[in-house]
Write a protein that holds these residues in place. Structure first.
Motif, PDB file in Angstrom:
ATOM      1  N   ALA A 196       0.823  -1.202   0.000  1.00  0.00           N
ATOM      2  CA  ALA A 196       0.000   0.000   0.000  1.00  0.00           C
ATOM      3  C   ALA A 196       0.859   1.254   0.000  1.00  0.00           C
ATOM      4  O   ALA A 196       0.380   2.343  -0.332  1.00  0.00           O
ATOM      5  N   VAL A 197       2.116   1.101   0.394  1.00  0.00           N
ATOM      6  CA  VAL A 197       3.083   2.196   0.447  1.00  0.00           C
ATOM      7  C   VAL A 197       4.378   1.712  -0.198  1.00  0.00           C
ATOM      8  O   VAL A 197       4.773   0.552  -0.019  1.00  0.00           O
ATOM      9  N   ASP A 198       5.039   2.600  -0.953  1.00  0.00           N
ATOM     10  CA  ASP A 198       6.284   2.225  -1.627  1.00  0.00           C
ATOM     11  C   ASP A 198       7.520   2.430  -0.753  1.00  0.00           C
ATOM     12  O   ASP A 198       8.494   1.691  -0.860  1.00  0.00           O
ATOM     13  N   ILE A 199       7.478   3.455   0.104  1.00  0.00           N
ATOM     14  CA  ILE A 199       8.649   3.768   0.930  1.00  0.00           C
ATOM     15  C   ILE A 199       8.216   4.633   2.114  1.00  0.00           C
ATOM     16  O   ILE A 199       7.228   5.363   2.028  1.00  0.00           O
ATOM     17  N   VAL A 248      12.590   2.575   4.367  1.00  0.00           N
ATOM     18  CA  VAL A 248      12.263   1.181   4.064  1.00  0.00           C
ATOM     19  C   VAL A 248      11.289   1.147   2.890  1.00  0.00           C
ATOM     20  O   VAL A 248      10.269   1.846   2.901  1.00  0.00           O
ATOM     21  N   ALA A 249      11.617   0.347   1.888  1.00  0.00           N
ATOM     22  CA  ALA A 249      10.824   0.303   0.661  1.00  0.00           C
ATOM     23  C   ALA A 249      10.195  -1.066   0.446  1.00  0.00           C
ATOM     24  O   ALA A 249      10.604  -2.065   1.051  1.00  0.00           O
ATOM     25  N   ALA A 250       9.209  -1.092  -0.423  1.00  0.00           N
ATOM     26  CA  ALA A 250       8.575  -2.346  -0.818  1.00  0.00           C
ATOM     27  C   ALA A 250       9.395  -2.977  -1.934  1.00  0.00           C
ATOM     28  O   ALA A 250       9.712  -2.308  -2.925  1.00  0.00           O
ATOM     29  N   PRO A 251       9.776  -4.244  -1.819  1.00  0.00           N
ATOM     30  CA  PRO A 251      10.546  -4.909  -2.879  1.00  0.00           C
ATOM     31  C   PRO A 251       9.878  -4.800  -4.248  1.00  0.00           C
ATOM     32  O   PRO A 251      10.566  -4.667  -5.268  1.00  0.00           O
TER      33      PRO A 251
END
Length: 342
Positions: free
Chosen positions: A84-87, A220-223
């Motif tokens: 839901a969030v990229d970073i 922190v990011a989404a892979p």
């Protein structure tokens, strides 16, 4: 005896800081950018969006940003895991809890700051004088927060464990109420809460995180976002803008404190104290082997305490593609000089 030493008007801003919702913010900054790429950023009140805007780093974006506001790091990382969030930005402990739950996250950038804002507070008239005095006492702390590890590490340094104290797991707004009413003997917390309570003049620091915790914060990011070429490029650009904005904060502490106070409802003197104590001391650093080892220590500690469900290698949740030529993670935090913070 119960104590209540913070005027009600000062309690409200802290409650507001801890009560932001986890849905998309109404302050959508999509119009600031252009292009078809949309970067979904998780934020906390008075966080990335506010500092980027104040530093002029939301001008001429080659992509659009939509913002979602969260109360703290753990729910933000739940959103990253859910795509839901990229970073988003968090402290040093939330990634450990997320990785311990095998969440789909990747730590992609780091900052190092002064750990003076990570503190265990007691009332000014408290009989507690050293961390050893916490034995048998009740301490409030937010589970999975950076303060949680700071409490564990401070107790260990004092020859104590969590079993030696009564831990009350409370989010900041509830912990503040418990602390001010005397329902807990101490409060393990972070800035700006630390500066808020200290500025009242009715509390003091029993011990802080300097020399105890690593002072690291992370993006922190989404892979899945990193696997998208265009979105990965946007993430890289976003990280660079944050680094420049952090430099701006250090060079303009008074200006940023005014903006931060307006964003959060904090009194200006509290905001300035927090900027000089911790917020404005941060420097961008590499996610290197020392940073990974330090986070591994946090992970192993919480696994041993059975506060996370498994042991794991923190390195498996790190992506160093944005390290570039940054200084090592052990680079000393910036300073405003002696006597600059209250």
């Amino acid at each position: 005896m119960k104590r209540s030493f913070l005027p009600a008007v000062l309690l409200l801003p802290l409650a507001l800081l801890a009560s932001a919702c986890s849905s998309p913010s109404s302050a959508d900054s999509g119009s600031d950018g252009k292009g078809s790429v949309v970067l979904r950023v998780g934020d906390q009140k008075g966080g990335a969006e506010a500092v980027l805007r104040a530093a002029g780093e939301l001008d001429d974006l080659p992509y659009r940003i939509t913002w979602s506001t969260f109360t703290s790091g753990p729910p933000l990382l739940e959103a990253v895991n859910a795509k839901a969030v990229d970073i988003g930005a968090v402290g040093n402990t939330p990634p450990v809890f997320a990785a311990g739950a095998d969440s789909k996250i990747a730590v992609v950038a780091a900052t190092h700051g002064d750990s003076a804002g990570e503190a265990i507070l007691v009332a000014k008239d408290s009989p507690l004088r050293t961390p050893q005095d916490l034995k048998g006492r009740t301490v409030a702390v937010a589970q999975g927060s950076s303060a949680h590890f700071q409490l564990v590490a401070s107790l260990k340094k004092a020859g104590l464990t969590l079993d030696d104290v009564k831990v009350s797991l409370l989010q900041p707004a509830d912990a503040l109420a418990a602390f001010t009413s005397g329902k807990v003997d101490a409060w393990a917390v972070w800035d700006p809460y630390t500066s808020q309570v200290l500025t009242s003049g009715k509390a003091r620091v029993l011990t802080d995180g300097r020399g105890v915790v690593n002072g690291l914060g992370f993006q922190v990011a989404a892979p899945a976002a990193l696997a998208d070429k265009e979105k990965s490029a946007a993430i890289g650009d976003y990280i660079e803008r944050l680094r420049r904005a952090q430099d701006w904060v250090h060079d303009h502490p008074d200006v940023w404190a005014k903006v931060w106070a307006k964003e959060t409802g904090l009194p200006y003197d509290v905001a300035l104290a927090a900027v000089k104590r911790s917020n404005g001391t941060r420097i961008a650093v590499a996610i290197d082997k020392e940073a990974i080892a330090s986070e591994q220590e946090i992970a192993d500690t919480f696994a041993e305490l059975k506060l996370i469900p498994r042991r794991f290698d923190f390195a498996d949740y790190v992506d160093t593609r944005f390290n570039k030529n940054l200084p090592p993670s052990t680079t000393p935090a910036r300073s405003y000089g002696k006597g600059s913070s209250s």
